[in-house]
Design a protein around this motif. Sequence first.
Motif, PDB file in Angstrom:
ATOM      1  N   VAL A 108      -6.588 -32.649 -33.726  1.00 49.02           N
ATOM      2  CA  VAL A 108      -5.972 -32.625 -32.432  1.00 49.02           C
ATOM      3  C   VAL A 108      -4.755 -33.584 -32.063  1.00 49.02           C
ATOM      4  O   VAL A 108      -3.952 -33.039 -31.438  1.00 49.02           O
ATOM      5  CB  VAL A 108      -7.103 -32.823 -31.316  1.00 49.02           C
ATOM      6  N   GLY A 111      -2.138 -31.706 -33.918  1.00 52.83           N
ATOM      7  CA  GLY A 111      -1.598 -30.599 -33.259  1.00 52.83           C
ATOM      8  C   GLY A 111      -0.767 -31.040 -31.862  1.00 52.83           C
ATOM      9  O   GLY A 111       0.554 -30.505 -31.524  1.00 52.83           O
ATOM     10  N   LEU A 114       2.682 -32.184 -33.015  1.00 49.30           N
ATOM     11  CA  LEU A 114       3.433 -31.087 -33.489  1.00 49.30           C
ATOM     12  C   LEU A 114       3.936 -30.343 -32.176  1.00 49.30           C
ATOM     13  O   LEU A 114       5.199 -29.964 -32.186  1.00 49.30           O
ATOM     14  CB  LEU A 114       2.597 -30.207 -34.137  1.00 49.30           C
ATOM     15  N   VAL A 115       3.220 -30.163 -31.356  1.00 47.87           N
ATOM     16  CA  VAL A 115       3.727 -29.496 -30.042  1.00 47.87           C
ATOM     17  C   VAL A 115       5.077 -30.251 -29.421  1.00 47.87           C
ATOM     18  O   VAL A 115       6.093 -30.073 -29.020  1.00 47.87           O
ATOM     19  CB  VAL A 115       2.646 -29.405 -29.087  1.00 47.87           C
ATOM     20  N   THR A 118       8.130 -30.133 -31.681  1.00 51.23           N
ATOM     21  CA  THR A 118       8.787 -28.842 -31.696  1.00 51.23           C
ATOM     22  C   THR A 118       9.589 -28.855 -30.464  1.00 51.23           C
ATOM     23  O   THR A 118      10.505 -28.097 -29.982  1.00 51.23           O
ATOM     24  CB  THR A 118       7.844 -27.800 -32.005  1.00 51.23           C
ATOM     25  N   TYR A 119       8.829 -29.279 -29.474  1.00 44.72           N
ATOM     26  CA  TYR A 119       9.325 -28.874 -27.953  1.00 44.72           C
ATOM     27  C   TYR A 119      10.706 -29.849 -27.891  1.00 44.72           C
ATOM     28  O   TYR A 119      11.681 -29.322 -27.594  1.00 44.72           O
ATOM     29  CB  TYR A 119       8.391 -29.769 -26.908  1.00 44.72           C
ATOM     30  N   ARG A 122      13.489 -28.322 -29.685  1.00 43.18           N
ATOM     31  CA  ARG A 122      14.138 -26.946 -29.030  1.00 43.18           C
ATOM     32  C   ARG A 122      15.159 -27.499 -27.976  1.00 43.18           C
ATOM     33  O   ARG A 122      15.834 -26.546 -27.051  1.00 43.18           O
ATOM     34  CB  ARG A 122      13.129 -25.986 -28.880  1.00 43.18           C
ATOM     35  N   PHE A 136       6.509 -37.421 -43.768  1.00 33.83           N
ATOM     36  CA  PHE A 136       6.440 -37.179 -45.153  1.00 33.83           C
ATOM     37  C   PHE A 136       6.672 -38.306 -45.973  1.00 33.83           C
ATOM     38  O   PHE A 136       6.417 -38.117 -47.187  1.00 33.83           O
ATOM     39  CB  PHE A 136       7.158 -35.887 -45.318  1.00 33.83           C
TER      40      PHE A 136
ATOM     41  N   ASP B 117       7.362 -29.677 -45.239  1.00 32.11           N
ATOM     42  CA  ASP B 117       7.333 -29.311 -43.984  1.00 32.11           C
ATOM     43  C   ASP B 117       6.516 -28.083 -43.547  1.00 32.11           C
ATOM     44  O   ASP B 117       5.765 -28.190 -42.938  1.00 32.11           O
ATOM     45  CB  ASP B 117       8.699 -29.131 -43.226  1.00 32.11           C
ATOM     46  N   LEU B 120       2.975 -27.969 -44.010  1.00 33.68           N
ATOM     47  CA  LEU B 120       2.075 -28.960 -43.218  1.00 33.68           C
ATOM     48  C   LEU B 120       2.008 -28.446 -41.854  1.00 33.68           C
ATOM     49  O   LEU B 120       1.161 -28.566 -41.207  1.00 33.68           O
ATOM     50  CB  LEU B 120       2.379 -30.424 -43.323  1.00 33.68           C
ATOM     51  N   MET B 121       3.115 -27.914 -41.456  1.00 29.38           N
ATOM     52  CA  MET B 121       3.190 -27.240 -40.346  1.00 29.38           C
ATOM     53  C   MET B 121       2.865 -26.077 -39.923  1.00 29.38           C
ATOM     54  O   MET B 121       2.019 -25.607 -38.699  1.00 29.38           O
ATOM     55  CB  MET B 121       4.557 -27.826 -39.629  1.00 29.38           C
ATOM     56  N   GLU B 123       4.100 -21.855 -39.091  1.00 26.10           N
ATOM     57  CA  GLU B 123       4.584 -21.114 -37.981  1.00 26.10           C
ATOM     58  C   GLU B 123       4.225 -19.934 -37.734  1.00 26.10           C
ATOM     59  O   GLU B 123       4.619 -19.021 -38.428  1.00 26.10           O
ATOM     60  CB  GLU B 123       6.130 -21.195 -38.226  1.00 26.10           C
ATOM     61  N   LEU B 208      -3.702 -28.272 -39.607  1.00 20.87           N
ATOM     62  CA  LEU B 208      -4.257 -27.640 -38.448  1.00 20.87           C
ATOM     63  C   LEU B 208      -5.278 -26.879 -38.538  1.00 20.87           C
ATOM     64  O   LEU B 208      -6.165 -26.227 -37.671  1.00 20.87           O
ATOM     65  CB  LEU B 208      -3.139 -26.900 -37.165  1.00 20.87           C
ATOM     66  N   LEU B 252       5.887 -23.898 -23.194  1.00 20.01           N
ATOM     67  CA  LEU B 252       6.783 -24.990 -23.656  1.00 20.01           C
ATOM     68  C   LEU B 252       7.783 -24.897 -24.585  1.00 20.01           C
ATOM     69  O   LEU B 252       8.559 -25.778 -25.121  1.00 20.01           O
ATOM     70  CB  LEU B 252       5.687 -26.311 -24.191  1.00 20.01           C
ATOM     71  N   ASP B 253       7.827 -23.785 -25.145  1.00 23.37           N
ATOM     72  CA  ASP B 253       8.648 -23.325 -26.235  1.00 23.37           C
ATOM     73  C   ASP B 253       8.139 -24.248 -27.465  1.00 23.37           C
ATOM     74  O   ASP B 253       9.104 -24.784 -27.941  1.00 23.37           O
ATOM     75  CB  ASP B 253      10.071 -23.426 -25.896  1.00 23.37           C
ATOM     76  N   ALA B 254       6.973 -24.148 -27.785  1.00 21.98           N
ATOM     77  CA  ALA B 254       6.935 -25.197 -28.924  1.00 21.98           C
ATOM     78  C   ALA B 254       6.047 -24.492 -29.954  1.00 21.98           C
ATOM     79  O   ALA B 254       5.630 -23.580 -29.772  1.00 21.98           O
ATOM     80  CB  ALA B 254       5.822 -26.197 -28.489  1.00 21.98           C
ATOM     81  N   ASN B 255       5.425 -25.206 -31.052  1.00 15.44           N
ATOM     82  CA  ASN B 255       4.717 -24.823 -32.167  1.00 15.44           C
ATOM     83  C   ASN B 255       3.521 -24.273 -31.733  1.00 15.44           C
ATOM     84  O   ASN B 255       2.475 -24.722 -30.937  1.00 15.44           O
ATOM     85  CB  ASN B 255       4.527 -25.917 -33.026  1.00 15.44           C
ATOM     86  N   GLY B 258       0.098 -25.778 -33.101  1.00 11.52           N
ATOM     87  CA  GLY B 258      -0.017 -27.163 -32.621  1.00 11.52           C
ATOM     88  C   GLY B 258      -0.658 -26.899 -31.084  1.00 11.52           C
ATOM     89  O   GLY B 258      -1.541 -27.652 -30.747  1.00 11.52           O
ATOM     90  N   ALA B 259      -0.176 -25.947 -30.387  1.00 14.57           N
ATOM     91  CA  ALA B 259      -0.608 -25.758 -29.018  1.00 14.57           C
ATOM     92  C   ALA B 259      -2.149 -25.295 -28.900  1.00 14.57           C
ATOM     93  O   ALA B 259      -2.868 -25.779 -28.076  1.00 14.57           O
ATOM     94  CB  ALA B 259       0.114 -25.199 -28.205  1.00 14.57           C
ATOM     95  N   ALA B 261      -4.393 -25.964 -31.103  1.00 13.27           N
ATOM     96  CA  ALA B 261      -5.147 -27.177 -31.479  1.00 13.27           C
ATOM     97  C   ALA B 261      -5.322 -28.127 -30.382  1.00 13.27           C
ATOM     98  O   ALA B 261      -6.409 -28.620 -30.151  1.00 13.27           O
ATOM     99  CB  ALA B 261      -4.401 -27.953 -32.617  1.00 13.27           C
ATOM    100  N   MET B 262      -4.336 -28.314 -29.656  1.00 16.04           N
ATOM    101  CA  MET B 262      -4.457 -29.191 -28.186  1.00 16.04           C
ATOM    102  C   MET B 262      -5.093 -28.319 -27.438  1.00 16.04           C
ATOM    103  O   MET B 262      -5.984 -29.437 -26.800  1.00 16.04           O
ATOM    104  CB  MET B 262      -2.795 -29.038 -27.729  1.00 16.04           C
TER     105      MET B 262
END
Lengths: 385, 371
Positions: A108, A111, A114-115, A118-119, A122, A136, B117, B120-121, B123, B208, B252-255, B258-259, B261-262
């Motif tokens: 969590v 995550g 990561l949010v 990425t936020y 952008r 990494f 990357d 791990l991440m 998309e 995730l 949020l224009d985000a992953n 990830g969101a 998981a949040m």
Amino acid sequence: MNLIALVGNLATNDTLQVVALGSVGLGLAGGVLGTFAVLRRQSLLGDAVSHAALPGIVLAFMLTGTKAPLVLVVGAAAAGWLATLAVLAITRHTRIKDDTALGVVLSVFFGFGLVLLTYLQRQPSAAKAGLDRFLFGQAAAMLRGDVVVIIAMGGAAIAVLVAFWKEFKLLAFDPDYAACLGYPVRILDVLLQSLIVAAIVIGLQAVGVVLMSALLVAPAAAARQWTDRLGVMAALAGLFGAGAGMLGAVISSTTEHLPAGPSIVLCASTIVVVSLLAAPNRGIIWQVLRHWRHQRRLGLEALLCDLLELATHHHDPEHGHSLSALAAMSGGRAGLKRRLRELHAKGLVRPVGAGRWTLTAAGRIEAARVAASHHPARHEDGCPT
Amino acid sequence: MNPGLEIQMVAVIVAAACALPGIFLVLRRMALLSDAISHSVLLGIVLGYMVTRDLASPWLVAAATAAGVATAALTELLRRTRLVHNDAAIGLVFPALFSVAVILISRSVGNVHLDTDAVLMGEMAFAPFNRLSIAGFDAGPVAVWVMGGILLINAAVMALLYKELKITSFDPALAAALGLSPTLVQGVLMTLVSVTAVGAFDAVGSILVVAFMIVPAATALLLAERLRAMIAWSLGIAVASAVAGYHVAVALDANIAGAIAMTLGAVFAVALVLSPRHGVVSVAVRRWRQRRLFMLQMLTIHLLHHETGDEAGRECAEQTLDQHLGWSPEQVRVAVRRALRDGLVRREGPLLVLTDAGRARAGEVLEGLTV
């Protein structure tokens, strides 16, 4: 690639000196502090903390706008520390077990990070490039400033550990007893976890998340095989960690396309494999040898007992017993002739004619002794079958 | 279908497919094996790619699954030597395999789409671009079909082996005594986890996958008392969080993963605090009630012991009760007030005296203790 060239490289190459010094510091801190994580069955705490550090790193950058190693390390440490507190709280207050709590917190937090990442990516203005380096790892890109942070924080963590050595030792082996003696167990627990968090976050940018958690586990798990004493184990783990750091950094620098982080981890893994196999008493080779020796001794003793049993059921104690009778008594176990030869060499049995054997006088005494030691209550009526 | 709906569909299917095997991982205290497997899957993909030189080859999936199962097997093997504990075994195996994978990538695979990357991440937003077309007809995103298939496999295997999984999870010794093979069931479960991790890998990223597998089950553990209820809760939480998380990500224009998981984490936090049986609040309330009840009982028993005899004047005076019971004066005040209100004691000058009801209560408690 020969050793002299490697050492020569180390003496002359300035970048390599920095990388090697940093890796040695990391290995040392990871090994010493990892000793406690491994003994307290919290090996995967490193894994959890190193993943959970991500939101702290991103938030630290968002708040300060700099990518100075110290700022990011502090952010990582804060998030990692919160994560360990969350794990402690979840396991203490609910029926959720520690592995699940670690998994929940790790994923969590990651995550969330990561949010944030990425936020941030952008957003048009932010110069965020390089934050993921923290995740990494890029040991080869380590700078003097990073090494200073590693040595200062790693040294401080080890110093605190040594200062509270007795308390932590008690906490690791018998926390209930520590509580009875009036030590503030919870505070000590949090302090020890904080030291482990410190050791992890300083390593993140050098070797990355996965690999840092390995530096916490591998040297300590290897050291555990060689000793039963905590002090020796911690020292050995530090040595193994430092050695893996040095070796991995040097090998990676002399080989094309060999990233330092994974190379360090594989060096540490090799130390673990060697330790698991070869460590005296605990090692697998020793276990196999011991097992084999026991089997051989038991085979000889059983044969002596069989001969004694045959002798007591025969009116003539000097009577030679046939191989087939002995084979039937031993349940057809292989190697009968070899065992007879061995006993003969020890003077415990002697051949009577062709293919017939009987106990010597010494053999009778030895067989009676063996039978008595195996069945103390029944030794007067000879051997058990 | 518009891309937004398609992404939500992928998210819901991935979340449900991951939640199913996650339940048994949590129950078996092997939650972190999902973390290990989802990392070492990378090694399988790299090795598969080195052999086939084709990132779309189905052999990659097979190799990745094999790598996941191998991780679980190696961990088990290491644990059985009894030289290291379970947690250390996991922590030794997967970083080593992961390191080999990273080294192989940087040495021989070069610059194809296999950077760490992406691994791990993940998309999820790219899912609608990779479409399955059958004879020129667009059948929707590949991910829907792949993960839908995995979801069906997971559900089918769990339905078939429900009893076996249940017994081996809760009582492995009984399972072995009944002739079920815990090792075999474990192998099947590990295969499911690996297949699911491989499938989810592209969309969610390896770390995730852990959130998708573990968090719904952990939340359900706080809410349910029976396995069936736990499965239902897990699936419900997974699906709801997938949809809600998607909208958070869009806002949020985000992953996306990830969101999600949040969101899963937020649902877990709410359950952690508010769950009627296992939540922090209800546990605290229950402990507080128990403490209050216990103090009331102690007070009545103390008064009962000393109500006759010479020491009554000393032992039962309200002013000195704190010393006799080892409580703080404040605790004594609260307990006495409570006991007076419940009609268990009454005041006689400086002394506290049991009423008949109080005597009966103390007697009941003592009887309960001696049985």
